[in-house]
Design a protein around this motif. Structure first.
Motif, PDB file in Angstrom:
ATOM      1  N   ARG A 254       0.819  -1.209   0.000  1.00  0.00           N
ATOM      2  CA  ARG A 254       0.000   0.000   0.000  1.00  0.00           C
ATOM      3  C   ARG A 254       0.856   1.264   0.000  1.00  0.00           C
ATOM      4  NH1 ARG A 254      -4.372  -2.363   4.428  1.00  0.00           N
ATOM      5  NH2 ARG A 254      -5.660  -3.510   2.921  1.00  0.00           N
ATOM      6  N   LEU A 310       1.867   2.595  -7.688  1.00  0.00           N
ATOM      7  CA  LEU A 310       1.087   1.826  -8.664  1.00  0.00           C
ATOM      8  C   LEU A 310       1.639   0.413  -8.828  1.00  0.00           C
ATOM      9  CD1 LEU A 310       0.387   4.434 -11.475  1.00  0.00           C
ATOM     10  CD2 LEU A 310      -1.347   3.059 -10.302  1.00  0.00           C
ATOM     11  N   GLY A 313       0.870  -1.478  -5.603  1.00  0.00           N
ATOM     12  CA  GLY A 313      -0.553  -1.643  -5.306  1.00  0.00           C
ATOM     13  C   GLY A 313      -1.273  -2.589  -6.246  1.00  0.00           C
ATOM     14  N   VAL A 320      -5.853  -0.696  -6.767  1.00  0.00           N
ATOM     15  CA  VAL A 320      -5.587   0.682  -6.343  1.00  0.00           C
ATOM     16  C   VAL A 320      -6.763   1.567  -6.709  1.00  0.00           C
ATOM     17  CG1 VAL A 320      -3.074   0.462  -6.552  1.00  0.00           C
ATOM     18  CG2 VAL A 320      -4.407   1.267  -8.508  1.00  0.00           C
ATOM     19  N   LEU A 325      -4.891   7.955  -5.292  1.00  0.00           N
ATOM     20  CA  LEU A 325      -3.503   8.169  -5.668  1.00  0.00           C
ATOM     21  C   LEU A 325      -3.312   9.546  -6.294  1.00  0.00           C
ATOM     22  CD1 LEU A 325      -2.363   4.733  -7.171  1.00  0.00           C
ATOM     23  CD2 LEU A 325      -1.868   5.677  -4.916  1.00  0.00           C
ATOM     24  N   ARG A 357     -11.470   2.495  -8.964  1.00  0.00           N
ATOM     25  CA  ARG A 357     -10.597   1.411  -8.494  1.00  0.00           C
ATOM     26  C   ARG A 357     -10.356   0.427  -9.625  1.00  0.00           C
ATOM     27  NH1 ARG A 357      -8.467  -0.424  -4.003  1.00  0.00           N
ATOM     28  NH2 ARG A 357      -9.532   1.184  -2.790  1.00  0.00           N
ATOM     29  N   ARG A 359      -8.189  -3.229 -10.569  1.00  0.00           N
ATOM     30  CA  ARG A 359      -7.457  -4.357  -9.999  1.00  0.00           C
ATOM     31  C   ARG A 359      -7.155  -5.357 -11.101  1.00  0.00           C
ATOM     32  NH1 ARG A 359     -10.355  -8.936  -9.076  1.00  0.00           N
ATOM     33  NH2 ARG A 359     -12.635  -8.804  -9.263  1.00  0.00           N
TER      34      ARG A 359
END
Length: 383
Positions: A254, A310, A313, A320, A325, A357, A359
Protein backbone atom coordinates in the motif's frame (compact mmCIF):
# COMPACT_ATOMS: atom_id res chain seq x y z
CA UNK A 1 6.77 9.10 9.97
CA UNK A 2 7.31 5.47 10.99
CA UNK A 3 4.62 2.94 10.16
CA UNK A 4 6.60 -0.30 10.12
CA UNK A 5 10.07 -1.54 10.99
CA UNK A 6 12.06 -4.17 9.09
CA UNK A 7 15.13 -5.76 10.75
CA UNK A 8 17.41 -7.83 8.52
CA UNK A 9 19.44 -10.70 9.98
CA UNK A 10 21.76 -11.75 7.15
CA UNK A 11 23.11 -15.08 8.37
CA UNK A 12 22.16 -18.61 7.30
CA UNK A 13 23.51 -22.08 8.04
CA UNK A 14 23.77 -22.69 4.28
CA UNK A 15 22.86 -20.89 1.04
CA UNK A 16 19.90 -22.41 -0.79
CA UNK A 17 20.54 -22.86 -4.54
CA UNK A 18 17.48 -20.81 -5.57
CA UNK A 19 18.06 -17.93 -3.15
CA UNK A 20 19.10 -14.45 -4.28
CA UNK A 21 18.25 -12.77 -0.97
CA UNK A 22 20.95 -11.00 1.03
CA UNK A 23 22.06 -14.02 3.04
CA UNK A 24 25.54 -15.07 4.10
CA UNK A 25 27.16 -18.10 5.70
CA UNK A 26 29.67 -17.33 8.45
CA UNK A 27 31.39 -19.77 10.79
CA UNK A 28 31.05 -17.39 13.72
CA UNK A 29 28.75 -14.48 14.49
CA UNK A 30 29.53 -12.12 17.37
CA UNK A 31 26.04 -11.44 18.71
CA UNK A 32 27.26 -8.64 20.98
CA UNK A 33 28.70 -6.74 18.01
CA UNK A 34 25.50 -7.24 16.03
CA UNK A 35 23.29 -6.22 18.95
CA UNK A 36 25.16 -2.93 19.30
CA UNK A 37 25.14 -2.28 15.56
CA UNK A 38 21.43 -2.93 15.07
CA UNK A 39 20.53 -0.84 18.12
CA UNK A 40 22.63 2.08 16.84
CA UNK A 41 21.13 1.77 13.35
CA UNK A 42 17.65 1.80 14.84
CA UNK A 43 18.40 4.93 16.87
CA UNK A 44 19.76 6.65 13.77
CA UNK A 45 16.49 6.05 11.94
CA UNK A 46 14.38 7.05 14.92
CA UNK A 47 16.06 10.45 14.97
CA UNK A 48 14.93 11.02 11.37
CA UNK A 49 11.63 9.18 11.02
CA UNK A 50 9.42 10.78 13.64
CA UNK A 51 7.59 9.22 16.57
CA UNK A 52 4.51 7.62 15.03
CA UNK A 53 3.81 4.29 16.71
CA UNK A 54 4.77 1.11 14.92
CA UNK A 55 1.96 -1.05 13.59
CA UNK A 56 4.28 -3.88 12.54
CA UNK A 57 7.81 -5.23 12.88
CA UNK A 58 9.33 -7.90 10.67
CA UNK A 59 12.52 -9.85 11.29
CA UNK A 60 13.66 -11.08 7.87
CA UNK A 61 16.75 -12.65 6.44
CA UNK A 62 18.77 -14.66 6.11
CA UNK A 63 17.49 -16.76 8.98
CA UNK A 64 16.30 -14.63 11.91
CA UNK A 65 15.35 -17.72 13.92
CA UNK A 66 19.12 -18.19 14.38
CA UNK A 67 19.11 -15.03 16.50
CA UNK A 68 19.34 -15.61 20.26
CA UNK A 69 15.91 -14.90 21.80
CA UNK A 70 17.58 -12.43 24.16
CA UNK A 71 18.72 -10.39 21.15
CA UNK A 72 15.19 -10.38 19.72
CA UNK A 73 13.93 -9.18 23.10
CA UNK A 74 16.53 -6.40 23.27
CA UNK A 75 15.70 -5.11 19.79
CA UNK A 76 11.97 -5.13 20.45
CA UNK A 77 12.41 -3.33 23.75
CA UNK A 78 14.44 -0.60 22.04
CA UNK A 79 11.91 -0.26 19.22
CA UNK A 80 9.10 0.17 21.72
CA UNK A 81 11.11 2.77 23.64
CA UNK A 82 11.93 4.72 20.47
CA UNK A 83 8.50 4.67 18.80
CA UNK A 84 5.92 2.86 20.89
CA UNK A 85 3.65 0.12 19.56
CA UNK A 86 0.08 0.19 18.37
CA UNK A 87 -2.09 -1.90 20.70
CA UNK A 88 -2.41 -4.63 18.06
CA UNK A 89 1.14 -4.47 16.74
CA UNK A 90 2.06 -7.39 14.49
CA UNK A 91 5.58 -8.74 15.14
CA UNK A 92 6.71 -11.37 12.64
CA UNK A 93 9.87 -13.45 12.54
CA UNK A 94 10.95 -15.64 9.63
CA UNK A 95 12.09 -19.09 10.72
CA UNK A 96 13.46 -22.28 9.28
CA UNK A 97 11.58 -25.39 10.43
CA UNK A 98 14.58 -27.21 11.91
CA UNK A 99 14.36 -28.85 15.30
CA UNK A 100 17.20 -26.68 16.60
CA UNK A 101 15.41 -23.44 15.75
CA UNK A 102 11.99 -24.73 16.80
CA UNK A 103 13.42 -25.31 20.27
CA UNK A 104 13.69 -21.50 20.60
CA UNK A 105 10.11 -20.73 19.53
CA UNK A 106 8.69 -20.44 23.05
CA UNK A 107 11.44 -18.02 24.10
CA UNK A 108 11.05 -15.98 20.91
CA UNK A 109 7.32 -15.72 21.59
CA UNK A 110 8.06 -14.65 25.16
CA UNK A 111 10.24 -11.86 23.74
CA UNK A 112 7.17 -10.44 22.02
CA UNK A 113 7.00 -12.06 18.57
CA UNK A 114 3.36 -12.93 17.86
CA UNK A 115 3.58 -14.17 14.28
CA UNK A 116 6.01 -16.54 12.61
CA UNK A 117 6.61 -17.23 8.91
CA UNK A 118 8.06 -20.71 8.39
CA UNK A 119 10.19 -21.54 5.37
CA UNK A 120 8.70 -24.99 4.86
CA UNK A 121 8.99 -24.71 1.01
CA UNK A 122 7.64 -28.23 0.45
CA UNK A 123 5.93 -31.14 2.18
CA UNK A 124 7.94 -33.65 0.10
CA UNK A 125 11.43 -34.89 1.00
CA UNK A 126 12.52 -35.18 -2.62
CA UNK A 127 11.53 -31.57 -3.30
CA UNK A 128 13.28 -30.35 -0.16
CA UNK A 129 16.46 -32.12 -1.24
CA UNK A 130 16.25 -30.56 -4.70
CA UNK A 131 15.77 -27.12 -3.10
CA UNK A 132 18.81 -27.63 -0.89
CA UNK A 133 16.83 -27.38 2.33
CA UNK A 134 18.38 -28.67 5.56
CA UNK A 135 15.17 -30.04 7.08
CA UNK A 136 13.06 -33.09 6.24
CA UNK A 137 9.32 -33.04 5.59
CA UNK A 138 8.67 -34.69 8.96
CA UNK A 139 10.91 -32.22 10.77
CA UNK A 140 9.04 -29.38 9.08
CA UNK A 141 5.66 -30.69 10.22
CA UNK A 142 6.89 -31.03 13.80
CA UNK A 143 8.29 -27.49 13.74
CA UNK A 144 4.97 -26.22 12.40
CA UNK A 145 3.11 -27.82 15.28
CA UNK A 146 5.59 -26.30 17.74
CA UNK A 147 5.07 -22.89 16.12
CA UNK A 148 1.29 -23.19 16.28
CA UNK A 149 1.56 -23.89 20.01
CA UNK A 150 3.89 -20.93 20.59
CA UNK A 151 2.59 -18.09 18.39
CA UNK A 152 -0.77 -16.40 17.88
CA UNK A 153 -0.44 -16.56 14.08
CA UNK A 154 1.55 -18.83 11.80
CA UNK A 155 2.21 -18.69 8.07
CA UNK A 156 4.38 -20.93 5.95
CA UNK A 157 5.92 -20.81 2.49
CA UNK A 158 5.65 -23.30 -0.35
CA UNK A 159 7.47 -23.32 -3.70
CA UNK A 160 5.84 -24.76 -6.81
CA UNK A 161 6.69 -25.23 -10.50
CA UNK A 162 9.65 -27.43 -9.70
CA UNK A 163 10.89 -29.65 -12.54
CA UNK A 164 8.38 -32.48 -12.95
CA UNK A 165 5.59 -30.73 -11.06
CA UNK A 166 2.20 -31.40 -12.59
CA UNK A 167 -1.32 -30.37 -11.62
CA UNK A 168 -2.17 -33.65 -9.89
CA UNK A 169 0.86 -33.71 -7.59
CA UNK A 170 0.65 -29.98 -6.81
CA UNK A 171 -3.09 -30.17 -6.12
CA UNK A 172 -2.45 -32.98 -3.65
CA UNK A 173 0.30 -31.06 -1.85
CA UNK A 174 -1.80 -27.90 -1.66
CA UNK A 175 -4.70 -29.78 -0.08
CA UNK A 176 -2.35 -31.37 2.44
CA UNK A 177 -1.05 -27.89 3.28
CA UNK A 178 -4.58 -26.68 3.90
CA UNK A 179 -5.18 -29.48 6.37
CA UNK A 180 -2.36 -28.12 8.53
CA UNK A 181 -4.63 -25.35 9.72
CA UNK A 182 -2.74 -22.09 9.20
CA UNK A 183 -4.61 -18.95 8.18
CA UNK A 184 -1.91 -17.68 5.82
CA UNK A 185 0.11 -19.29 3.04
CA UNK A 186 2.81 -17.74 0.85
CA UNK A 187 3.08 -19.70 -2.39
CA UNK A 188 5.92 -18.81 -4.74
CA UNK A 189 6.72 -20.01 -8.23
CA UNK A 190 10.28 -21.24 -8.59
CA UNK A 191 12.19 -18.69 -10.61
CA UNK A 192 15.78 -19.08 -11.73
CA UNK A 193 17.48 -15.94 -10.45
CA UNK A 194 20.80 -14.71 -11.85
CA UNK A 195 23.93 -15.46 -9.81
CA UNK A 196 22.37 -18.38 -7.96
CA UNK A 197 23.50 -22.00 -7.98
CA UNK A 198 20.32 -22.95 -9.83
CA UNK A 199 21.21 -20.50 -12.60
CA UNK A 200 24.56 -22.24 -12.98
CA UNK A 201 22.91 -25.67 -12.97
CA UNK A 202 20.42 -24.66 -15.67
CA UNK A 203 23.22 -23.22 -17.79
CA UNK A 204 25.09 -26.51 -17.49
CA UNK A 205 21.98 -28.47 -18.44
CA UNK A 206 21.71 -30.20 -15.06
CA UNK A 207 17.96 -29.58 -15.01
CA UNK A 208 15.34 -27.82 -17.10
CA UNK A 209 12.89 -25.37 -15.51
CA UNK A 210 9.19 -26.03 -15.91
CA UNK A 211 7.63 -24.66 -19.09
CA UNK A 212 6.00 -21.21 -18.67
CA UNK A 213 2.57 -22.47 -19.74
CA UNK A 214 2.72 -25.35 -17.27
CA UNK A 215 3.79 -22.97 -14.52
CA UNK A 216 0.89 -20.65 -15.38
CA UNK A 217 -1.53 -23.58 -15.08
CA UNK A 218 -0.16 -24.31 -11.60
CA UNK A 219 -0.57 -20.63 -10.65
CA UNK A 220 -4.22 -20.76 -11.70
CA UNK A 221 -4.75 -24.02 -9.83
CA UNK A 222 -3.20 -22.52 -6.69
CA UNK A 223 -5.59 -19.57 -6.76
CA UNK A 224 -8.64 -21.76 -7.31
CA UNK A 225 -7.83 -24.34 -4.61
CA UNK A 226 -6.89 -21.82 -1.93
CA UNK A 227 -9.76 -19.46 -2.72
CA UNK A 228 -12.26 -22.32 -2.53
CA UNK A 229 -10.79 -23.21 0.87
CA UNK A 230 -11.32 -19.67 2.20
CA UNK A 231 -7.77 -18.35 1.67
CA UNK A 232 -8.10 -16.04 -1.35
CA UNK A 233 -5.07 -14.34 -2.87
CA UNK A 234 -4.81 -10.87 -1.34
CA UNK A 235 -1.49 -10.43 -3.20
CA UNK A 236 -0.06 -12.25 -6.19
CA UNK A 237 1.73 -14.89 -4.05
CA UNK A 238 0.03 -14.54 -0.67
CA UNK A 239 -3.22 -16.12 0.50
CA UNK A 240 -5.04 -15.60 3.77
CA UNK A 241 -8.28 -15.99 5.59
CA UNK A 242 -9.91 -12.55 5.91
CA UNK A 243 -8.25 -10.78 8.84
CA UNK A 244 -5.05 -12.85 8.73
CA UNK A 245 -3.24 -10.94 6.02
CA UNK A 246 0.33 -9.85 6.80
CA UNK A 247 -0.06 -6.27 7.98
CA UNK A 248 3.63 -5.66 7.52
CA UNK A 249 3.66 -6.70 3.89
CA UNK A 250 0.49 -4.69 3.28
CA UNK A 251 2.49 -1.66 4.42
CA UNK A 252 4.84 -2.24 1.48
CA UNK A 253 2.15 -2.96 -1.07
CA UNK A 254 0.00 0.00 0.00
CA UNK A 255 3.11 2.16 -0.24
CA UNK A 256 3.22 3.36 3.33
CA UNK A 257 6.35 4.31 5.24
CA UNK A 258 8.65 1.64 6.60
CA UNK A 259 12.08 1.74 8.17
CA UNK A 260 14.71 -0.81 7.19
CA UNK A 261 17.77 -1.58 9.31
CA UNK A 262 20.42 -4.28 9.05
CA UNK A 263 22.57 -5.37 6.08
CA UNK A 264 20.93 -4.79 2.71
CA UNK A 265 17.69 -3.47 4.21
CA UNK A 266 15.64 -1.04 2.14
CA UNK A 267 13.34 1.62 3.55
CA UNK A 268 10.87 4.30 2.50
CA UNK A 269 11.08 7.06 5.05
CA UNK A 270 9.32 10.42 4.68
CA UNK A 271 9.86 10.60 0.93
CA UNK A 272 13.38 9.15 1.00
CA UNK A 273 14.54 5.75 -0.27
CA UNK A 274 17.16 4.23 2.03
CA UNK A 275 19.50 1.33 1.32
CA UNK A 276 21.95 -0.31 3.72
CA UNK A 277 25.26 -1.96 2.83
CA UNK A 278 24.63 -5.59 1.85
CA UNK A 279 27.78 -7.39 2.95
CA UNK A 280 27.81 -7.84 6.75
CA UNK A 281 31.41 -6.70 7.09
CA UNK A 282 30.79 -3.58 5.00
CA UNK A 283 27.70 -2.82 7.04
CA UNK A 284 29.65 -3.02 10.31
CA UNK A 285 32.39 -0.80 8.87
CA UNK A 286 29.79 1.81 7.91
CA UNK A 287 28.32 1.63 11.40
CA UNK A 288 31.76 2.31 12.89
CA UNK A 289 32.42 5.24 10.54
CA UNK A 290 29.02 6.88 10.34
CA UNK A 291 26.78 5.58 13.11
CA UNK A 292 24.44 3.96 10.59
CA UNK A 293 24.57 1.22 7.97
CA UNK A 294 23.33 3.52 5.21
CA UNK A 295 24.84 3.08 1.79
CA UNK A 296 22.43 5.41 0.02
CA UNK A 297 19.73 7.86 1.05
CA UNK A 298 17.90 9.42 -1.86
CA UNK A 299 14.98 11.83 -2.11
CA UNK A 300 12.16 10.42 -4.24
CA UNK A 301 10.38 12.68 -6.68
CA UNK A 302 6.60 12.76 -6.71
CA UNK A 303 6.37 10.89 -10.02
CA UNK A 304 8.73 8.17 -8.84
CA UNK A 305 6.69 7.72 -5.67
CA UNK A 306 3.49 7.53 -7.71
CA UNK A 307 5.06 4.94 -10.01
CA UNK A 308 6.17 2.81 -7.07
CA UNK A 309 2.73 3.08 -5.47
CA UNK A 310 1.09 1.83 -8.66
CA UNK A 311 3.57 -0.99 -9.23
CA UNK A 312 3.18 -2.20 -5.65
CA UNK A 313 -0.55 -1.64 -5.31
CA UNK A 314 -1.50 -3.52 -8.45
CA UNK A 315 0.03 -6.68 -6.98
CA UNK A 316 -2.82 -6.64 -4.46
CA UNK A 317 -6.18 -8.30 -4.93
CA UNK A 318 -7.80 -5.04 -3.87
CA UNK A 319 -5.91 -3.09 -6.55
CA UNK A 320 -5.59 0.68 -6.34
CA UNK A 321 -7.96 3.63 -6.21
CA UNK A 322 -6.85 6.07 -8.89
CA UNK A 323 -8.64 9.05 -7.33
CA UNK A 324 -6.91 8.45 -4.00
CA UNK A 325 -3.50 8.17 -5.67
CA UNK A 326 -4.20 11.30 -7.71
CA UNK A 327 -4.99 13.27 -4.54
CA UNK A 328 -2.06 11.76 -2.65
CA UNK A 329 0.55 12.72 -5.23
CA UNK A 330 -1.09 15.79 -6.76
CA UNK A 331 -1.15 14.27 -10.24
CA UNK A 332 -4.09 13.86 -12.58
CA UNK A 333 -5.32 10.33 -13.24
CA UNK A 334 -4.16 10.59 -16.85
CA UNK A 335 -0.66 11.31 -15.54
CA UNK A 336 -0.79 8.06 -13.57
CA UNK A 337 -2.13 5.53 -16.08
CA UNK A 338 -2.75 4.99 -19.78
CA UNK A 339 -6.55 4.96 -19.95
CA UNK A 340 -6.63 3.35 -23.40
CA UNK A 341 -4.48 0.46 -22.17
CA UNK A 342 -6.73 0.00 -19.15
CA UNK A 343 -9.74 -0.26 -21.47
CA UNK A 344 -7.90 -2.75 -23.68
CA UNK A 345 -6.94 -4.98 -20.75
CA UNK A 346 -10.47 -4.78 -19.38
CA UNK A 347 -11.73 -6.24 -22.65
CA UNK A 348 -9.14 -9.02 -22.35
CA UNK A 349 -10.40 -9.60 -18.76
CA UNK A 350 -6.94 -8.97 -17.36
CA UNK A 351 -8.22 -5.93 -15.46
CA UNK A 352 -11.44 -5.05 -13.69
CA UNK A 353 -12.58 -1.52 -13.00
CA UNK A 354 -15.11 -0.40 -10.42
CA UNK A 355 -15.38 3.38 -10.58
CA UNK A 356 -11.91 4.70 -9.87
CA UNK A 357 -10.60 1.41 -8.49
CA UNK A 358 -8.73 -0.91 -10.83
CA UNK A 359 -7.46 -4.36 -10.00
CA UNK A 360 -5.67 -7.11 -11.87
CA UNK A 361 -7.58 -10.38 -12.36
CA UNK A 362 -6.01 -13.78 -11.77
CA UNK A 363 -5.47 -14.15 -15.53
CA UNK A 364 -3.80 -10.74 -15.55
CA UNK A 365 -1.51 -11.70 -12.66
CA UNK A 366 0.07 -14.35 -14.88
CA UNK A 367 1.35 -11.58 -17.18
CA UNK A 368 1.65 -8.91 -14.48
CA UNK A 369 5.03 -7.47 -15.44
CA UNK A 370 4.05 -7.00 -19.08
CA UNK A 371 0.68 -5.57 -18.09
CA UNK A 372 2.18 -3.02 -15.69
CA UNK A 373 4.61 -1.82 -18.34
CA UNK A 374 1.63 -0.94 -20.54
CA UNK A 375 -0.84 0.62 -18.12
CA UNK A 376 1.47 2.78 -15.98
CA UNK A 377 1.86 6.16 -17.67
CA UNK A 378 5.03 6.52 -19.73
CA UNK A 379 6.22 9.58 -17.79
CA UNK A 380 6.01 7.64 -14.52
CA UNK A 381 7.88 4.63 -15.88
CA UNK A 382 10.68 6.95 -16.96
CA UNK A 383 10.73 8.77 -13.62
Amino acid sequence: MARALYIHWPFCVSKCPYCDFNSHVREQVDHTVWRDALLADMRHEAALAGREKLRSIFFGGGTPSLMPPALVDTLLSEAEKLWGFEHDVEITLEANPSSVEAANFADIAAAGVNRVSLGMQSLRDESLQFLGRMHSADEGLKALQTAQNAFDRVSFDLIYALPGHDELTWDRELREALELGTGHLSVYQLTIEPNTRFATMVRRGEFTPLDDDEAADLFTLTGEVLSDAGLPAYEISNHARPGEESQHNLTYWRYQDYIGIGPGAHGRRCGFATTRHRKPENYLSAMSRNGSGLQQERALGVREQASEALLMGLRLGEGVNLSELSARFGLGVDALVNQDEITRYQKLEYLKRDGERIRVTMDGMIVLDALLAQIVADDLVAA
